[in-house]
Write a protein that holds these residues in place. Structure first.
Motif, PDB file in Angstrom:
ATOM      1  N   GLU A  54      77.770  72.836  55.079  1.00 52.63           N
ATOM      2  CA  GLU A  54      77.755  72.747  56.536  1.00 52.63           C
ATOM      3  C   GLU A  54      77.079  71.457  56.995  1.00 52.63           C
ATOM      4  O   GLU A  54      77.504  70.831  57.969  1.00 52.63           O
TER       5      GLU A  54
ATOM      6  N   ARG B 275      79.446  68.662  56.971  1.00 50.44           N
ATOM      7  CA  ARG B 275      80.288  68.651  58.173  1.00 50.44           C
ATOM      8  C   ARG B 275      79.543  68.040  59.358  1.00 50.44           C
ATOM      9  O   ARG B 275      80.105  67.260  60.135  1.00 50.44           O
TER      10      ARG B 275
ATOM     11  N   TRP C 238      87.341  73.391  61.667  1.00 51.95           N
ATOM     12  CA  TRP C 238      86.143  74.026  61.115  1.00 51.95           C
ATOM     13  C   TRP C 238      85.961  75.460  61.588  1.00 51.95           C
ATOM     14  O   TRP C 238      84.858  76.016  61.487  1.00 51.95           O
TER      15      TRP C 238
ATOM     16  N   SER D 298      83.124  78.258  60.574  1.00 58.83           N
ATOM     17  CA  SER D 298      81.957  77.589  59.997  1.00 58.83           C
ATOM     18  C   SER D 298      80.970  77.239  61.099  1.00 58.83           C
ATOM     19  O   SER D 298      81.311  77.226  62.287  1.00 58.83           O
TER      20      SER D 298
END
Length: 256
Positions: free
Chosen positions: A171, A174, A215, A218
């Motif tokens: 994460e 990202r 995404w 998430s």
């Protein structure tokens, strides 16, 4: 994050995402000439919760103060959806509304009078630079203020602190990609040419929408959502401020 927990989070995000203003909502708002009418029109959209406490004769400082408080409250609400280890990162996102003022104060510029009426800024809004540095040094803004005083670029520094407050793992990778998008679209650039800051928000909004879809499922989608809400609220705030400062429509600029 457990799959069941994130299904709950994603459902909340999708519901909020679906209520964001449409192009027709924005056209209605931006074709409304006076502040009272603008507020009335905004109350018919998803923005009702952001402006219900503003009067038709609100001045620019009252509008700004209300939006800062509401943004912090919105981030806090979203933070409650997430596991505890993500709360510090969401809480830091809430501080973005104070970044310009912290930059101003950390560079030892004169404190503005209205800052003394703000619950967050009041302790720093002193003219004595030593007292101000001490107050900033005891606050959550200390690392940001020190870096800015030393000449660091404010947005990049703010984003670095945000990443440091995020748990390690996929994460966070990202979020690093998201931070790069924000710097690319928001950092001042000579290549911007004749475009206005508002016009440069359009490709950023498109990028955030694309990443929000990519995404889905998430934590990255949570921060894309917060970015999109921030852009919507920035545009709403601009419409209110312009009408508060320039009551006559003639010659008044638009956000975009």
């Amino acid at each position: 994050m457990p799959a069941a927990r994130f299904r709950y989070v994603q459902s909340r995000l999708q519901a909020r995402h679906g209520r964001r203003p449409s192009d027709s909502d924005w056209r209605l708002l931006e074709n409304t000439e006076d502040l009272g009418g603008y507020l009335q029109a905004a109350r018919q959209t998803c923005f009702e919760g952001w402006i219900h406490h503003l009067a038709a004769d609100a001045d620019a400082h009252q509008v700004e103060s209300a939006f800062r408080q509401d943004w912090v409250a919105y981030c806090r609400e979203v933070g409650h959806w997430l596991p505890d280890d993500w709360v510090p990162a969401v809480e830091w996102v809430a501080t973005i509304v104070y970044l310009p003022m912290i930059v101003h104060l950390a560079r030892e510029e004169p404190a503005w009078r209205w800052m003394r009426d703000d619950d967050v800024l009041a302790e720093f809004a002193v003219q004595d630079p030593v007292v101000r540095r001490q107050a900033l040094g005891l606050s959550d803004f200390r690392s940001l203020a020190v870096a800015i005083a030393e000449g660091a670029e404010p947005l990049a520094t703010w984003l670095d602190i945000w990443l440091d407050r995020s748990p390690a793992g996929a994460e966070r990778e990202r979020l690093a990609a998201l931070a790069s998008e924000l710097v690319r679209h928001l950092a001042p650039s000579a290549a911007a040419g004749e475009t206005t800051p508002a016009q440069r928000r359009i490709p950023l909004q498109q990028a955030l929408n694309r990443l929000f879809r990519r995404w889905s499922g998430s934590v990255g989608a949570v921060f894309c959502h917060l970015g999109l809400i921030a852009l919507d609220v920035e545009r709403l705030r601009a419409g209110l401020i312009l009408r508060a400062l320039l009551p006559r429509a003639a010659g008044r600029p638009q956000w975009a």
